[in-house]
Write a protein that holds these residues in place. Structure first.
Motif, PDB file in Angstrom:
ATOM      1  N   UNK A  69       0.838  -1.207   0.000  1.00 44.98           N
ATOM      2  CA  UNK A  69       0.000   0.000   0.000  1.00 44.98           C
ATOM      3  C   UNK A  69       0.875   1.262   0.000  1.00 44.98           C
ATOM      4  N   UNK A  77       2.026   9.845  -5.014  1.00 46.46           N
ATOM      5  CA  UNK A  77       2.672  11.085  -4.561  1.00 46.46           C
ATOM      6  C   UNK A  77       3.655  11.584  -5.621  1.00 46.46           C
ATOM      7  N   UNK A 137       4.918  10.597   7.486  1.00 43.86           N
ATOM      8  CA  UNK A 137       3.614  11.166   7.133  1.00 43.86           C
ATOM      9  C   UNK A 137       2.427  10.305   7.556  1.00 43.86           C
TER      10      UNK A 137
ATOM     11  N   UNK B   7      -0.132  22.169  -4.939  1.00 44.76           N
ATOM     12  CA  UNK B   7       1.047  23.007  -5.081  1.00 44.76           C
ATOM     13  C   UNK B   7       1.097  24.055  -3.987  1.00 44.76           C
ATOM     14  N   UNK B  46       3.563  20.323   5.967  1.00 45.02           N
ATOM     15  CA  UNK B  46       4.868  19.712   5.804  1.00 45.02           C
ATOM     16  C   UNK B  46       4.763  18.314   5.206  1.00 45.02           C
ATOM     17  N   UNK B  47       3.559  17.782   5.189  1.00 40.52           N
ATOM     18  CA  UNK B  47       3.384  16.423   4.673  1.00 40.52           C
ATOM     19  C   UNK B  47       3.311  16.429   3.155  1.00 40.52           C
ATOM     20  N   UNK B  48       3.664  15.298   2.582  1.00 43.99           N
ATOM     21  CA  UNK B  48       3.572  15.158   1.134  1.00 43.99           C
ATOM     22  C   UNK B  48       2.110  15.086   0.727  1.00 43.99           C
ATOM     23  N   UNK B  49       1.797  15.654  -0.431  1.00 42.87           N
ATOM     24  CA  UNK B  49       0.418  15.619  -0.905  1.00 42.87           C
ATOM     25  C   UNK B  49       0.125  14.257  -1.528  1.00 42.87           C
ATOM     26  N   UNK B  50      -0.918  13.605  -1.023  1.00 44.89           N
ATOM     27  CA  UNK B  50      -1.314  12.302  -1.578  1.00 44.89           C
ATOM     28  C   UNK B  50      -2.600  12.504  -2.374  1.00 44.89           C
ATOM     29  N   UNK B  51      -2.546  12.423  -3.692  1.00 48.45           N
ATOM     30  CA  UNK B  51      -3.744  12.696  -4.489  1.00 48.45           C
ATOM     31  C   UNK B  51      -4.596  11.446  -4.697  1.00 48.45           C
ATOM     32  N   UNK B  58      -5.514   8.167   3.146  1.00 46.66           N
ATOM     33  CA  UNK B  58      -4.806   6.890   3.022  1.00 46.66           C
ATOM     34  C   UNK B  58      -4.989   6.023   4.263  1.00 46.66           C
TER      35      UNK B  58
END
Lengths: 173, 173
Positions: A69, A77, A137, B7, B46-51, B58
C-alpha cells in the motif's frame, strides 16, 4: 500438534488467575510493570490463538499488505509531484504503471529499475518517498482509531440491519 | 483544481521556513507546542500531498483493508476454537467459508446472519472476536515497527540486487 499447543496456551491464563494473590510462593513477582521475560510469556497467553499463519504473525501479514500500500501511495505522490513540473517523466511513469501491476510493490520497483536509466531514477524516488511516507507522514495512531471504530460501527450496523429486517418480517406475518 | 491546491499546500512550508525567526510580525506565534488550529494547519502542510484518495484518507483506506483482515483472522480464531470442542459447528463454519468469499468481511457476516439461526450465532461470535482482537490482541506498535523495517530492508535489497547485477554485467563485458 498445533491445536494441542493452542489449548495449553489458552488454558494457562486461567490457571494463573486461579492462583490466589496472597500465595506466598509468588511474592517475588514484581508488582510494578517491569520487563520480565517470564512475566511477558505468561501475559501473552491471555491472547486468543490465531492458527494458520505459518511462521508469520498476523501483524507481519498486515505489514506486508501495508508495505504494498505504501508503494502504491508513493507512486501516487511522485506522479502528483511530476505532473506539474516534469510532464515527460509523468507520462513515462503513467505508461509504466499502465503496463505493470502495483499489487506487489517490490516487484514493481525491481522491474522499474531495469527498464531504463530514467526509470531507475523514478524507482529510486518512489522508494525514497515510500520510506519517508511510512516513517513520517502516515498517521499510525489514526489508523488504529479508524480501524477499531470501523469494526465497532460495522458490528452495530450489521446487528441493527438484521433486527430491523426480522422485525419487519414478523410484522408482515 | 486538485493539483493547484496541492502546489499551494506543498509550497507553504518553504515560504514559512523562509521567514526569519526574528521577524516581529510573527511574535504572536507560540514558541511552546500548543493546540492551535492555525499552527496545526501549517504543520500539516509539511506532509507530502497524496492525491486521488477521494474523500477518504490513506489511513482510512488502510483501515478498510485491516477491517477485512480482522474478520478473516476472527474466522480463523473461531474455527480453531470450535474444531476441538464443537466439530459440528466447525464443519458448518468451514462449509460456509468455502461457499462465501472472505474478501469483504461485512458482506460475509451479513450473509452468515441470514443463513440459519445457528449461523447467526456463529456470525455474532465472529463479530465479537474481531472486535476484541483488534482492540486487545493485535499488536499495533509491532505492525508499525514491522512495516517500517520492511520498507527499509526492501529498499536496501532492491538496490543491492541491482548493483550486483550491473557490476556482474560490466565484469562480463
Amino acid at each position: 500438534m498445533e491445536s494441542s499447543s493452542a489449548l495449553t496456551l489458552s488454558q494457562l491464563p486461567y490457571v494463573y488467575s486461579a492462583i490466589p494473590s496472597t500465595n506466598k510462593n509468588y511474592h517475588f513477582w514484581p508488582a510494578r510493570k517491569q520487563r520480565n521475560s517470564q512475566l511477558s510469556t505468561r501475559l501473552q497467553c491471555n491472547k486468543m490463538f490465531v492458527p494458520g499463519f505459518g511462521e508469520a504473525s498476523p501483524e507481519a501479514k498486515a505489514a506486508i499488505n501495508l508495505h504494498n500500500f505504501f508503494t502504491y501511495t508513493a507512486v501516487k505522490i511522485v506522479a502528483a509531484q511530476l505532473e506539474s513540473y516534469n510532464p515527460e517523466a509523468y507520462i513515462e511513469l503513467m505508461e509504466f504503471v499502465g503496463k505493470h501491476p502495483l499489487d506487489d510493490g517490490d516487484k514493481f520497483c525491481a522491474s522499474m529499475f531495469r527498464e531504463s536509466s530514467r526509470h531507475k531514477n523514478l524507482a529510486l524516488r518512489i522508494m525514497e518517498v515510500r520510506s519517508a511516507y511510512c516513517q513520517k507522514d502516515f498517521e499510525w495512531d489514526n489508523l488504529k482509531t479508524l480501524a477499531v471504530k470501523m469494526v465497532t460501527d460495522s458490528n452495530t450496523r450489521l446487528m441493527r440491519e438484521y433486527v430491523s429486517e426480522t422485525s419487519r418480517a414478523e410484522n408482515e406475518n
